[in-house]
Design a protein around this motif. Structure first.
Motif, short mmCIF file in Angstrom:
data_model
loop_
_atom_site.label_atom_id
_atom_site.label_comp_id
_atom_site.label_asym_id
_atom_site.label_seq_id
_atom_site.Cartn_x
_atom_site.Cartn_y
_atom_site.Cartn_z
N TRP A 161 0.83 -1.21 0.00
CA TRP A 161 0.00 0.00 0.00
C TRP A 161 0.86 1.26 0.00
CZ3 TRP A 161 -2.75 2.36 4.81
CH2 TRP A 161 -3.63 3.37 4.40
N ASN A 162 0.58 2.13 -0.95
CA ASN A 162 1.12 3.49 -0.87
C ASN A 162 -0.04 4.43 -0.54
OD1 ASN A 162 2.32 5.93 -1.03
ND2 ASN A 162 2.92 5.80 -3.19
N PRO A 163 -0.13 4.86 0.72
CA PRO A 163 -1.27 5.70 1.12
C PRO A 163 -1.22 7.09 0.51
CG PRO A 163 0.02 4.99 3.06
CD PRO A 163 0.80 4.60 1.83
N PHE A 164 -0.03 7.51 0.04
CA PHE A 164 0.18 8.92 -0.29
C PHE A 164 0.02 9.28 -1.76
CE2 PHE A 164 2.92 7.96 3.44
CZ PHE A 164 2.08 8.54 4.38
N ALA A 165 -0.10 8.28 -2.63
CA ALA A 165 -0.23 8.58 -4.06
C ALA A 165 -0.80 7.37 -4.79
CB ALA A 165 1.13 8.94 -4.65
N CYS A 166 -1.35 7.63 -5.97
CA CYS A 166 -1.81 6.52 -6.83
C CYS A 166 -0.66 6.09 -7.71
CB CYS A 166 -3.01 6.97 -7.66
SG CYS A 166 -4.45 7.25 -6.65
N ALA A 167 0.48 5.85 -7.10
CA ALA A 167 1.69 5.45 -7.82
C ALA A 167 2.51 4.62 -6.85
CB ALA A 167 2.47 6.69 -8.23
N HIS A 168 3.49 3.89 -7.38
CA HIS A 168 4.33 3.07 -6.51
C HIS A 168 5.27 3.97 -5.71
CE1 HIS A 168 2.88 -0.74 -8.12
NE2 HIS A 168 2.75 -0.07 -9.26
N GLY A 169 5.68 3.50 -4.54
CA GLY A 169 6.55 4.32 -3.69
C GLY A 169 6.98 3.49 -2.49
N ALA A 170 7.26 4.16 -1.38
CA ALA A 170 7.70 3.47 -0.16
C ALA A 170 6.48 2.76 0.46
CB ALA A 170 8.32 4.47 0.81
N LYS A 171 6.39 1.47 0.22
CA LYS A 171 5.16 0.76 0.57
C LYS A 171 4.98 0.50 2.06
CE LYS A 171 3.86 0.45 -3.68
NZ LYS A 171 4.24 -0.60 -4.62
N PHE A 172 3.71 0.59 2.48
CA PHE A 172 3.23 0.15 3.79
C PHE A 172 2.61 -1.24 3.60
CE2 PHE A 172 2.48 4.16 6.46
CZ PHE A 172 3.25 4.98 5.66
N TRP A 173 2.30 -1.90 4.70
CA TRP A 173 1.41 -3.06 4.64
C TRP A 173 0.06 -2.63 5.21
CZ3 TRP A 173 2.83 -8.85 5.53
CH2 TRP A 173 3.89 -9.22 4.70
N GLY A 174 -0.96 -2.55 4.34
CA GLY A 174 -2.33 -2.38 4.82
C GLY A 174 -2.84 -3.73 5.28
#
Ligand code: FRU
Length: 485
Positions: free
Chosen positions: A60-73
């Motif tokens: 999950w990237n909460p901050f954009a509709c693009a790939h990035g520094a992923k979280f685990w939702g």
């Protein structure tokens, strides 16, 4: 939880709140598929039934509709029917994962829920480092990070080294991990451990230049190895296969090899690679066994680097979803996928047309329409010529009996021109179709073939039309499906 973790979790919640109205107002929001509350979702992670509860995490990237520094939702469910959104499980708070808590898996270790995942690190020049990390939880909701458990690359491999999938076999822990050789070939590697913390590299088990395979992709992502119906199955998402006629039609593929695992050598002796799905969007599947002994798969309904920036949902602050959970079985050389039977509990308002008469003029059968529906069509053995189903005026499923070819057609997100995906289907017997607000999952002949795709129809068109070049009749059933939350 560290202050840094708290801060990142808080930032994610604030971001979700900020976009909530916009997200919820999207007519393409799904009803019975798991989606991110905002931002981008990709791979399913940590899929497990633990202490009777199903846990499904996701990239999950909460901050954009693009790939990035992923979280685990994180979602949880008692029954795979109704799902609950849980607090953030992992945020990229530490040095060993600062550019993303990348994909991984979950196991139970002595009553604790242990996550083994890839810590992705990049320096200013974009050079990568990869750490395989552990986090544990006693309640299944809050996780404590234990740091890297594999912090070195084996000789001969690049830092494209990720997505550990862990399981237990004969009293030992094993993991398979996706890897790239220094000459840029994809492979799956095996590690072994007694305690999940100390791992030894056992060797590559499959991939380019191994066991008779030629070059087979420049990187293998998300490997998953399991025993099912007397066979061993390696599911993997290889990157870089060239399209050959109706095979490998997407940017990247996800599929399987059936074979036999030799843990001693180690080696995975296997047959050919088959794609798990013939639709437009399907990637990075992950499986788990539940307490009924079922092997259940879920996947990302998306593909990396394939028109991602053109999804219409981006305007509403979110992108992508997961597939429905599917039970796997092996029949001969085929992995069969069937929606888990629990999904029947979502059904309401049953409509049935026995021996519906269909001809060259498109027919809308009474009450066979809607946005979130299950459609079951049986008795297709007798059809001749070309049989077609048109979904909400936006996507078409066409079977050409003579060519033994099933085609799914939709409009390209970028160009709005028609595009197609094809599957070879020798003899079409039945179709089970799960249509949600913006997706289609088509299970063909009891799940021997599956086609999964997003589609983006006009809001006010709820039509489902059937037609056949030769007059024919078959049985059509339809249910509305309730929301899963
Ligand atoms: C597959 C993948 C994985 C990686 C993750 C990052 O889609 O690229 O290999 O761990 O996504 O989000």
């Amino acid at each position: 939880m560290t202050e840094r973790e708290k801060e990142l979790h808080q930032r994610a919640y604030t971001e979700v709140k900020k976009h909530q109205e916009r997200v919820n107002a999207d007519p393409y929001r799904q009803s019975f598929h798991l989606m991110p509350p905002a931002g981008l979702l990709n791979d399913p992670n940590g899929w497990i039934q633990w202490k009777g509860v199903y846990h499904l995490f996701y990239q999950w990237n909460p901050f954009a509709c693009a790939h990035g520094a992923k979280f685990w939702g994180h979602f949880s469910s008692a029954d795979m029917v109704k799902w609950k959104e849980e607090p953030v499980a992992l945020a990229p708070s530490e040095w060993f994962e600062k550019n993303g808590c990348y994909s991984g898996s979950a196991v139970d270790q002595d009553g604790e829920l242990a996550l083994i995942y890839t810590g992705n690190v990049k320096d200013e020049e974009g050079n990568r480092e990869s750490y395989q990390c552990m986090a544990t939880s006693s309640d299944g909701v809050t996780f404590e990070k234990k740091g890297p458990v594999i912090d070195e690359l084996p000789a001969g491999y690049t830092a494209h080294f990720r997505d550990p999938k862990v399981w237990k076999h004969n009293g030992s822990w094993y993991l398979v991990i996706g890897a790239q050789t220094t000459d840029e070939q994809g492979q799956a590697l095996l590690y072994k451990s007694g305690d999940l913390k100390n791992w030894t590299f056992e060797g590559p088990i499959a991939g380019s230049h191994i066991g008779g395979l030629e070059e087979f992709g420049f990187m293998w992502e998300c490997p998953d190895l399991f025993h099912l119906d007397g066979k061993d199955v390696l599911v993997v998402s290889p990157q870089g296969l060239e399209q050959e006629s109706i095979y490998y039609q997407n940017t990247y593929q996800a599929g399987y090899f059936i074979g036999e695992m030799d843990y001693e050598t180690p080696a995975f002796h296997h047959g050919d690679f088959f794609e798990l799905d013939k639709g437009f969007e399907f990637y990075a599947p992950q499986t788990a066994v539940d307490d009924k002994g079922r092997r259940i798969l879920t996947a990302w309904m998306g593909v990396p680097e394939q028109d991602e920036e053109y999804h219409p949902t981006i305007e509403h602050g979110w992108i992508h979803c997961l597939t429905v959970p599917r039970q796997l079985s092996v029949k001969g050389s085929t992995v069969i996928q069937q929606p888990v039977e629990e999904l029947k509990e979502l059904r309401e308002k049953h409509v049935e047309h026995k021996k519906a008469e269909i001809g060259p003029e498109p027919v809308q059968l009474e009450n066979v329409s809607g946005k979130s529906v299950e459609l079951s069509i049986n008795g297709l053995e007798g059809i001749e010529g070309i049989f077609e189903t048109i979904f909400r005026g936006e996507a078409r499923l066409v079977y050409n009996k003579e060519e033994r070819l099933l085609t799914l057609e939709r409009k390209n997100m970028k160009t709005r021109l028609t595009e197609q995906r094809h599957a070879r289907v020798e003899n079409l017997r039945d179709l089970q179709i799960y249509m949600d607000a913006s997706s289609l999952e088509v299970f063909i002949n009891g799940g021997e073939t599956v086609m999964t795709s997003r589609f983006f129809p006009e809001d006010d068109d709820e039509s489902i039309l059937l037609k056949s070049s030769e007059k024919t009749s078959f049985t059509v059933e339809k249910w509305n499906l309730q929301a899963i939350n």
